[in-house]
Structures are given as structure tokens and as C-alpha cells.
Scaffold this motif. Structure first.
Motif, short mmCIF file in Angstrom:
data_model
loop_
_atom_site.label_atom_id
_atom_site.label_comp_id
_atom_site.label_asym_id
_atom_site.label_seq_id
_atom_site.Cartn_x
_atom_site.Cartn_y
_atom_site.Cartn_z
N GLY A 1 4.67 -6.53 -0.56
CA GLY A 1 5.82 -5.98 0.15
C GLY A 1 5.59 -4.65 0.81
O GLY A 1 6.57 -3.96 1.15
N THR A 2 4.35 -4.26 1.06
CA THR A 2 4.09 -2.95 1.67
C THR A 2 3.81 -3.04 3.18
O THR A 2 3.48 -2.04 3.81
CB THR A 2 2.92 -2.24 0.97
OG1 THR A 2 1.81 -3.14 0.87
CG2 THR A 2 3.32 -1.79 -0.42
N GLY A 3 3.94 -4.24 3.76
CA GLY A 3 3.82 -4.36 5.22
C GLY A 3 2.55 -5.02 5.72
O GLY A 3 2.31 -5.07 6.93
N LYS A 4 1.73 -5.55 4.83
CA LYS A 4 0.43 -6.10 5.25
C LYS A 4 0.59 -7.34 6.15
O LYS A 4 -0.10 -7.46 7.16
CB LYS A 4 -0.42 -6.46 4.02
CG LYS A 4 -0.71 -5.29 3.11
CD LYS A 4 -1.65 -5.67 1.98
CE LYS A 4 -1.11 -6.77 1.09
NZ LYS A 4 0.19 -6.41 0.43
N PHE B 1 4.50 -4.36 16.43
CA PHE B 1 4.31 -3.04 15.85
C PHE B 1 5.58 -2.20 16.01
O PHE B 1 5.91 -1.39 15.15
CB PHE B 1 3.13 -2.33 16.51
CG PHE B 1 1.79 -2.85 16.07
CD1 PHE B 1 1.28 -2.53 14.82
CD2 PHE B 1 1.05 -3.69 16.89
CE1 PHE B 1 0.05 -3.02 14.40
CE2 PHE B 1 -0.18 -4.17 16.49
CZ PHE B 1 -0.68 -3.84 15.24
N SER B 2 6.29 -2.44 17.11
CA SER B 2 7.52 -1.67 17.36
C SER B 2 8.61 -1.98 16.34
O SER B 2 9.56 -1.21 16.20
CB SER B 2 8.04 -1.96 18.77
OG SER B 2 8.28 -3.34 18.95
N ASP B 3 8.48 -3.09 15.62
CA ASP B 3 9.49 -3.46 14.62
C ASP B 3 9.24 -2.77 13.27
O ASP B 3 10.08 -2.84 12.37
CB ASP B 3 9.51 -4.97 14.40
CG ASP B 3 9.90 -5.72 15.66
OD1 ASP B 3 10.67 -5.14 16.46
OD2 ASP B 3 9.42 -6.85 15.87
N SER C 1 -0.58 -7.74 9.95
CA SER C 1 -1.53 -8.81 10.26
C SER C 1 -1.04 -9.65 11.43
O SER C 1 -1.80 -9.97 12.36
CB SER C 1 -1.75 -9.71 9.04
OG SER C 1 -2.34 -8.99 7.98
N LEU C 2 0.24 -10.03 11.39
CA LEU C 2 0.82 -10.82 12.47
C LEU C 2 0.89 -10.03 13.78
O LEU C 2 0.66 -10.58 14.86
CB LEU C 2 2.21 -11.30 12.07
CG LEU C 2 2.28 -12.49 11.14
CD1 LEU C 2 3.67 -12.62 10.53
CD2 LEU C 2 1.90 -13.77 11.86
N ALA C 3 1.19 -8.75 13.68
CA ALA C 3 1.27 -7.91 14.88
C ALA C 3 -0.10 -7.78 15.53
O ALA C 3 -0.23 -7.83 16.76
CB ALA C 3 1.83 -6.54 14.53
N ILE C 4 -1.14 -7.61 14.73
CA ILE C 4 -2.51 -7.56 15.26
C ILE C 4 -2.85 -8.88 15.94
O ILE C 4 -3.33 -8.90 17.08
CB ILE C 4 -3.53 -7.25 14.14
CG1 ILE C 4 -3.38 -5.81 13.64
CG2 ILE C 4 -4.97 -7.48 14.64
CD1 ILE C 4 -4.25 -5.48 12.44
N ALA C 5 -2.61 -9.99 15.24
CA ALA C 5 -2.94 -11.31 15.78
C ALA C 5 -2.20 -11.56 17.09
O ALA C 5 -2.79 -12.04 18.07
CB ALA C 5 -2.60 -12.39 14.76
N CYS D 1 -3.86 0.53 13.47
CA CYS D 1 -3.85 -0.91 13.67
C CYS D 1 -3.32 -1.28 15.05
O CYS D 1 -3.81 -2.22 15.69
CB CYS D 1 -3.03 -1.60 12.59
SG CYS D 1 -3.82 -1.56 10.95
N GLU D 2 -2.33 -0.54 15.52
CA GLU D 2 -1.79 -0.81 16.86
C GLU D 2 -2.85 -0.53 17.92
O GLU D 2 -3.02 -1.30 18.87
CB GLU D 2 -0.55 0.04 17.11
CG GLU D 2 0.13 -0.27 18.43
CD GLU D 2 1.49 0.39 18.57
OE1 GLU D 2 2.22 0.03 19.51
OE2 GLU D 2 1.82 1.27 17.73
N GLN D 3 -3.58 0.58 17.76
CA GLN D 3 -4.65 0.90 18.70
C GLN D 3 -5.78 -0.11 18.60
O GLN D 3 -6.37 -0.51 19.60
CB GLN D 3 -5.17 2.32 18.42
CG GLN D 3 -6.35 2.75 19.28
CD GLN D 3 -6.03 2.77 20.76
OE1 GLN D 3 -4.87 2.90 21.15
NE2 GLN D 3 -7.05 2.62 21.60
#
Length: 329
Positions: free
Chosen positions: A194-197, A142-144, A201-205, A173-175
Motif C-alpha cells: 500500500g505504499t504506491g508501488k 504520475f499526476s494522480d 509501476s503502471l504509470a511507468i509502463a 520515476c516520472e523522469q
């Protein structure tokens, strides 16, 4: 759930390593503590002989209950003396018993004749890791995420700018990932390419997996490809069972897979089964509501609409923006 022998062996190996490490730590602690307080070695030997003393008392006859009571009282006195010395030495324990990771089964994997929850958890994690094997080794955080790619100008009065909307979505999503539990809601990440989905998704996983939950992350094309190969016997495995039972399932880019009746039926099975079992799912897609309905049918979309929390990603294609910036530089 039946697990592949390799998955079971890997989980058992992990438990054995935990058990060996706990016993080695206990042995090292005994060595250090006895070197500092020689009396501890005497106490440890006396406690170890408790069973022998009880056996002798039974063989000698007489008032066995009274004899056992005396032995137990002496045992308790020795334990209290050991605890006092260990506390005095700053060792932070009451005795030399190994501190196993799982206090229920002592890292054996079984408790009361049944599989312990720790082994069950390890099996789920190993199965999920097997399905996810081969994904990018570059984890997303998420920090990226950068809000600089999103326009800060509201499209109309009394509406949020794309940047503010995405800031709120990223924070949510981070919370969601940080506080994830089996009661977490399912999420539908929807928006243009290209909007970050995928990054989200990978950051959540990644975050949920780091917190000890079993997570399956797969792009839709690869996931349904695996399921189809196993279903028709072209590949061995139990991916569907893993997908249905993992703590969190993340399907990325739904709609990019081949459109077949098998995919539509399998997606319905996955969503419906996980919904009935109360297990959360995260889906990202470029498809609109109408596109989802046309591709997967009313039943599937009805469940997504009713059970998933929608998050609309907005903005211009970030990959295209990066390419344009690179060309200019």
C-alpha cells in the motif's frame, strides 16, 4: 522471434492503413494544388511520361546517352517548377509523392529484401499488447499520485521525512519513464503493502508505452501463471519470447505468485536473459532482501542486487488510510 499469425496480421494491417492514408492524403493534396495552379496538372502529366520518353529514345537509336540526359534535365526543370508552385501555394511539399510513415520501406514492411525496422517494432508492440490484454482499463498517471498520504515528519534528525523521500522517488520515476531508452537502468521498487508501488509501476509502463516502446506489464501471479500454462501445453502462445524481447518488462508484486521451482527458474531466466541483452526491467515487491533470497535463490538475487537500482518505498498503507477516511465521512 516467431510471431503468432494473428499478431503478424495485425501489424501488417496497421502498415497497410498507414500506406493507404498517406496515398489518400497525397491524392487530396494533388487535387487541391492543381485546382489552385492548373499548371501543376500539366507538370505532373509530363513527369509521369518520363519513362515513356526514355523508352522511345532507346527505340529510336542514335545518341541514347545524350537523349536521356536531355530528358533528365527537362525532368529536373519540371520538378523545380512544381516545387516552386507548391511552395508558393503554402503546401509544404516539393511534389505529390505520398509522405509515408516509414521512409525506408514506404510502409510496406520490407526494405532491401529484409523485414523493415518499422514492421519489427509493430510486431513487438502487438505481442506486448497481447500479453497485457485484460488489465485494468483505468490507466494510472504520475499526476494522480498524492504526497498527502505520506507523513511529513522525519523519523530522526538528519533523515528525510517519508513525504520528501517519496516526492524524490516519484520525480525520479516520472523522469525515468519520460526519458526512457534501451539504455535505461532496471529498477527494484521495494516496500510495504500500500505504499504506491503498483501505481508507480503502471504509470511507468503507461508512459513508456505512449512514447512508442513495446511494454509488458503484468502482476507476478498472472505472468507466471501464463508462462506455466504455455510451458506445460495447457495454453498456446509465446509469452516468454515476448517477455524476453520487449523494450520494457514490468513485473508487479513479485512474491505474491505461487512459490514453485518453475517460478524460481523462470524468473532467473527472464532476469538473466534481459540483463545480458541490455534490456531494462522494473520489479516491484513487498519482500525484503532476505525474503527475495529465501524465495528465489542466491543467483537470481545476485543479479537483481547487481543490476537493479533500488528504490525503497516508505509510509503507511494508502488503501487503509482511504478506507479509514471513508468510514469517518
Amino acid at each position: 522471434m516467431a510471431y503468432d499469425p494473428e499478431i503478424y496480421a495485425a501489424a501488417v494491417k496497421t502498415l497497410a492503413a498507414r500506406r493507404a492514408a498517406a496515398e489518400q492524403d497525397a491524392a487530396l493534396l494533388r487535387e487541391r494544388a492543381c485546382a489552385q495552379f492548373p499548371r501543376l496538372k500539366e507538370i505532373d502529366a509530363a513527369l509521369a511520361a518520363t519513362g515513356t520518353h526514355i523508352a522511345h529514345a532507346i527505340l529510336e537509336g542514335g545518341n541514347i546517352d545524350a537523349a536521356i540526359a536531355r530528358i533528365q534535365a527537362e525532368n529536373e526543370r519540371l520538378q523545380a517548377e512544381m516545387a516552386e508552385l507548391l511552395q508558393k501555394g503554402g503546401f509544404g511539399v516539393r511534389n505529390f509523392a505520398p509522405l509515408y510513415t516509414c521512409p525506408l520501406c514506404d510502409d510496406t514492411g520490407y526494405h532491401g529484401g529484409n523485414m523493415c525496422t518499422c514492421l519489427s517494432k509493430l510486431l513487438k508492440e502487438q505481442a506486448a499488447a497481447r500479453v497485457c490484454k485484460g488489465l485494468s482499463s483505468d490507466p494510472k498517471r504520475f499526476s494522480d499520485l498524492s504526497l498527502s498520504f505520506y507523513d511529513d515528519t522525519p523519523p530522526a534528525e538528519r533523515t528525510l521525512s517519508p513525504r520528501e523521500r517519496m516526492r524524490r522517488i516519484f520525480a525520479y520515476c516520472e523522469q525515468y519513464a519520460a526519458a526512457f531508452s534501451s539504455h535505461a537502468p532496471s529498477l527494484l521498487l521495494r516496500g510495504a503493502t500500500g505504499t504506491g508501488k503498483t501505481h508507480v509501476s503502471l504509470a511507468i509502463a503507461g508512459t513508456v508505452a505512449e512514447n512508442g516502446f513495446s511494454v509488458v506489464y503484468q502482476p507476478a501471479g498472472r505472468l507466471f501463471g501464463l508462462l506455466e500454462e504455455e510451458h506445460f501445453g495447457r495454453r498456446s502462445g509465446n509469452t516468454l519470447e515476448t517477455v524476453l524481447s520487449c523494450d520494457l518488462l514490468v513485473i508487479d508484486d513479485l512474491g505474491t505468485e505461487f512459490e514453485t521451482s518453475f517460478v524460481a527458474a523462470t524468473l532467473y531466466t527472464i532476469i538473466n536473459t534481459r540483463m545480458l541483452d541490455g534490456l531494462p526491467t522494473v520489479i516491484s515487491t513487498n519482500l525484503t532482501q532476505e525474503g527475495l533470497q529465501s524465495r528465489y535463490g542466491d543467483q537470481t538475487v545476485s543479479r537483481i542486487t547487481g543490476a537493479f537500482e533500488p528504490l525503497l518505498f516508505v509510509g503507511k498503507d494508502i488503501r487503509q488510510q482511504k478506507r479509514t477516511a471513508a468510514m469517518r465521512s
